[in-house]
Scaffold this active site. Structure first.
Site, PDB file in Angstrom:
ATOM      1  N   SER B 159      66.209  61.038  17.276  1.00 16.56           N
ATOM      2  CA  SER B 159      65.889  62.446  17.506  1.00 16.56           C
ATOM      3  C   SER B 159      64.542  62.564  18.236  1.00 16.56           C
ATOM      4  CB  SER B 159      65.891  63.189  16.167  1.00 16.56           C
ATOM      5  OG  SER B 159      65.830  64.569  16.360  1.00 16.56           O
ATOM      6  N   ARG B 229      63.132  75.548   7.361  1.00 11.06           N
ATOM      7  CA  ARG B 229      63.813  74.341   6.921  1.00 11.06           C
ATOM      8  C   ARG B 229      65.310  74.570   6.722  1.00 11.06           C
ATOM      9  NH1 ARG B 229      64.072  68.976   7.257  1.00 11.06           N
ATOM     10  NH2 ARG B 229      64.540  67.947   5.293  1.00 11.06           N
ATOM     11  N   ASP B 324      77.376  64.958  16.297  1.00 15.45           N
ATOM     12  CA  ASP B 324      76.033  65.526  16.446  1.00 15.45           C
ATOM     13  C   ASP B 324      76.100  66.680  17.431  1.00 15.45           C
ATOM     14  OD1 ASP B 324      73.371  66.106  16.888  1.00 15.45           O
ATOM     15  OD2 ASP B 324      72.777  64.057  17.368  1.00 15.45           O
ATOM     16  N   HIS B 357      73.880  65.281  13.312  1.00 17.72           N
ATOM     17  CA  HIS B 357      72.622  64.719  13.792  1.00 17.72           C
ATOM     18  C   HIS B 357      72.009  63.756  12.770  1.00 17.72           C
ATOM     19  CE1 HIS B 357      69.180  64.622  16.431  1.00 17.72           C
ATOM     20  NE2 HIS B 357      68.367  65.043  15.497  1.00 17.72           N
ATOM     21  N   ASP B 358      72.144  64.077  11.510  1.00 18.73           N
ATOM     22  CA  ASP B 358      71.570  63.242  10.450  1.00 18.73           C
ATOM     23  C   ASP B 358      72.153  61.835  10.405  1.00 18.73           C
ATOM     24  OD1 ASP B 358      69.552  64.668   9.367  1.00 18.73           O
ATOM     25  OD2 ASP B 358      70.580  65.235   7.518  1.00 18.73           O
TER      26      ASP B 358
END
Lengths: 382, 382
Positions: B159, B229, B324, B357-358
Site C-alpha cells: 500500500s 478509521r 483489492d 486491500h488487507d
C-alpha cells in the site's frame, strides 16, 4: 399509436404538491403506531375513467414527491426524475397518471421527525418510530385508496425506490400489475450496511445531535449530515466516472501542502455535503438508511427470496447498470432468479453505463428506450 | 542452502525500538525544513560483513517501525508484518538484516505533530510541515547512512509502504537493488482521494480539533478520528470478504428498530474506530492521507510514469490482489507497464485472494511462497 420521439417530449410544466391527511392510525412493522399523519404528494397526467392508468413512482434516499415538472415560483426546482416523466417521455404523462409521494419519516412535508408529535406538542425527533419499506408501502396503499386507485398499472423506482416497487409485488400482489425495479438489491450487503453505519455515526456523534432532539436546541447536526452525504456520494458514483469527471485535477495550478481543498473532487464533495446539510433533516437520514438496512424480504422466509416472492403476480422489469458498485448487477440477478423461480413474467436488462449507481437518474438512451418500450406495452393493455 | 519450511519459521522474539537523532535540517518537498528530528526504528537479523543484506520495510497508514517480533513487556504487541518476517519466514531474518522505521510525521516515536517544536516549546500540531513520500524516503536514506547501509538488498512495502518502495527506485536508484511493491497504485484515483477527504473532514470539523492544536486544550478529536478509521476500514476489505465474515448477522436474535448496533458489521466497525482513536494521532492521520493523495511520480514528467521511472535500476516484484478495490490490479499493471517500458527486470503476480486491500498483510500461501522465492533469489546473489 402516434409516433413519439425525444424532440416531442416536454415538461409536465408547473406542478403543485398536495397534502392528504390520514386520521386512522398506521401500525408500523416495529410495533409502533403512528396515530395520524400527512402524506405530501404530486400527480401528473389524468386518471382515466377506468382508473387503470396510475403509476406510482417511489423515491430513494434524498428525493421526495417532487418527481417531475417545476414549481411556478421556483422554476429551477425541477423534479428529480423529470428526464423520465412528462408528455412524450418514457413514462408518458399523456397516457399515465403519475403519483409521487414523500414517504413517512421524510422531511419534505409528509409526517416525519421534524413534524409535531401531537402527544407532546413538540417535534417527534428521536421519538419518531423507525420505519420500514413495508410501512412505506402500506402508507402508499392508503394514499391510493384515497385517490381511488384500486390497482396501479405500475410501481416504479430506483435504488431504495426500487425496493418499494418490489415490496409492492409482495404486500399488494392484487394492486400492482407491473413493477419496475431499477438499480436495486434484494437486501443490503455488509459493505452497504457499513457505509450507512458510518454515515449514521457521523450524525449521532455530532455534538449538535442531542440524541435526535436537536430541534429544541436551535441547532442541527450539520457537520455529521455533511459527512454522511459525502460518504454516500462516493458510493453513488463509479470510480471510473469520478476519474473521468474530476481525475486528479487541481483547483489551482499546484498543490498547496495543506488540508484545504487541493483537488476538484474535494471541492465537489464539500459542496455536495454543504448543500445537503442545509436542507435535509438528519433524523430522516437515519430513518431512511435504517429502512435500507432492514429491507430483507427473504429473512422471514428462511432467507429464501423465491419463497418471499411466491405471492407476487406482477410483470417485472429489472434494470441494473454495469458500473454500479453499490448495488451491482449480480444483486439484480438475485432478484431475477427469484422471480423466475416463481415463473413470473420478468425482463432483465443490464445497461452498460459508466456512471455508477447514479445512472438510474441519468438520461441514458438505451435505458430510457427500454423503459419507454415497457410503458408502451403497458399502455397497449390498458 | 538448507531446506526450509513453514514449520521451522518462528518469531524474531523480543525486540526493542531504538531512536536515532538527526541534527542536520531536512528540507521537505513543500519547501519547509525540519530543523532536527528523531527516527524510531527496529532491526532484526544481522548486517553481514559486506553490509549487503539490509532490507528496509516501509509502513502504510496505521503501522510503524514495529514490524516483527514482540516487546518483552508486551508479549501481545506483535509486529504488523510478523507473518512475513522472521527466522525461516519469507523474509528470513537469518539471512537478511531487516530495518523498520516510523516515518516522519508519525505518532509512534519519530518526530511528528505531537512532538515538541523546539521553536515554540509546544507540540508542532498544525505547524508540522506537510510531508510527502519523497520526504520519507529521504529521511530513510539518512537513517541508512547512519546504519552504514550504502545500498539496500531490497526495499519492501504494501500500500503506502509500496509507494515508498517504488519511490526508492527513483530517488536512490544506486542504493536499492530490489523493490517489492505490494498492493500499490502509481497515484490515487479521484475515488481514493475522495475517501481520504471525507476522513480528513471528519477530523478537521470535529469541535475538538482546534485547528490541529488540540494538544494544548486537553482533548483530541476522537469522534473524527473514529469516523476516519471506520471509513478507511471499509475500503481495506472487499465486499465479499465482509459478506463472508459478517454477512447480515445480527448481534441479538432480532433487529431492534433503533440506531444502535443491530448488525455484527456495525459492532466491528465501531470497535475498530474506538480502538484506533485511543492510540492514533489525528494530525498524523491528516499527514499520511495527504502523502497518499500527493504521491504522483508521473506528475513531474508530463503524467508519463515511464519517464518518471527512467532512472530506476532495481529489479522489481509487483504484487496485486484480485479483490483489492482500493488499489485494484489494473493500478499495479500501470506500474508494471511503466517498468517494462524502461526494460527493467520486473515480475508481476496477481494473487487470487478474497480479502481485499488487507490481503497484503495476511498469510496467503501463494503470496508468501512468491515473496519467499524472491528473497531466495536475492540471497543467492549476495
Amino acid at each position: 399509436m402516434a409516433p413519439r420521439n425525444g424532440s416531442e417530449s416536454r415538461s409536465v410544466g408547473a406542478v403543485k404538491p398536495q397534502t392528504m391527511r390520514f386520521d386512522q392510525p398506521l401500525a408500523f412493522k416495529s410495533g409502533a403506531t403512528l396515530p395520524a399523519y400527512d402524506l405530501v404528494y404530486e400527480t401528473y397526467g389524468k386518471l382515466n375513467a377506468a382508473r387503470s392508468n396510475a403509476v406510482l413512482v417511489c423515491h430513494a434516499l434524498n428525493a421526495a414527491h417532487h418527481v417531475a415538472g417545476y414549481y411556478a415560483d421556483q422554476p429551477d426546482n425541477v423534479g428529480w426524475w423529470d428526464n423520465m416523466i412528462g408528455p412524450g417521455k418514457p413514462l408518458d404523462t399523456e397516457r399515465f397518471f403519475v403519483v409521487g409521494v414523500n414517504n413517512l419519516g421524510g422531511c419534505f412535508g409528509s409526517t416525519g421527525p421534524k413534524s409535531v408529535n401531537p402527544a407532546s406538542g413538540k417535534p417527534w425527533g428521536s421519538a419518531f418510530p423507525v420505519v420500514t419499506v413495508e410501512d412505506w408501502v402500506n402508507a402508499q396503499a392508503r394514499l391510493a385508496d384515497r385517490l381511488g386507485i384500486q390497482s396501479f398499472a405500475a410501481v416504479m423506482g430506483g435504488s431504495l425506490g426500487a425496493m418499494q416497487a418490489l415490496q409492492w409485488t409482495m404486500s399488494y400482489p392484487d394492486r400492482i400489475r407491473n413493477s419496475i425495479v431499477v438499480a436495486a438489491a434484494p437486501k443490503l450487503s455488509a459493505q452497504n450496511i457499513a457505509f450507512n453505519e458510518v454515515a449514521r455515526q457521523a450524525i449521532t456523534t455530532d455534538p449538535d445531535f442531542h440524541g435526535g432532539d436537536y430541534y429544541g436546541h436551535g441547532v442541527v447536526p450539520r457537520r455529521g449530515l455533511r459527512l454522511a452525504r459525502m460518504i454516500g456520494h462516493i458510493t453513488y458514483l463509479s470510480d471510473d466516472a469520478m476519474m473521468e469527471k474530476f481525475g486528479r485535477a487541481l483547483r489551482s495550478d499546484q498543490i498547496g501542502f495543506h488540508f484545504d481543498v487541493d483537488f476538484e473532487i474535494e471541492s465537489y464533495l464539500r459542496h455536495q455535503g454543504d448543500k445537503f446539510s442545509e436542507y435535509f433533516d438528519a433524523n430522516t437520514y437515519l430513518l431512511i438508511t435504517r429502512a435500507l438496512d432492514y429491507f430483507d424480504p427473504a429473512a422471514a422466509h428462511g432467507d429464501d427470496l423465491s419463497k418471499a416472492l411466491a405471492a407476487a403476480k406482477a410483470r417485472l422489469l429489472v434494470v441494473s447498470f454495469t458500473s454500479d458498485w453499490r448495488f451491482a448487477p449480480p444483486r439484480s440477478r438475485e432478484i431475477v432468479k427469484a422471480l423466475l423461480d416463481n415463473r413470473l413474467d420478468v425482463s432483465y436488462a443490464e445497461i452498460d453505463a459508466p456512471h455508477g449507481h447514479d445512472a438510474f437518474l441519468l438520461e441514458d438512451a438505451r435505458y430510457h428506450a427500454l423503459v419507454r418500450a415497457w410503458f408502451d406495452g403497458i399502455h397497449a393493455k390498458l
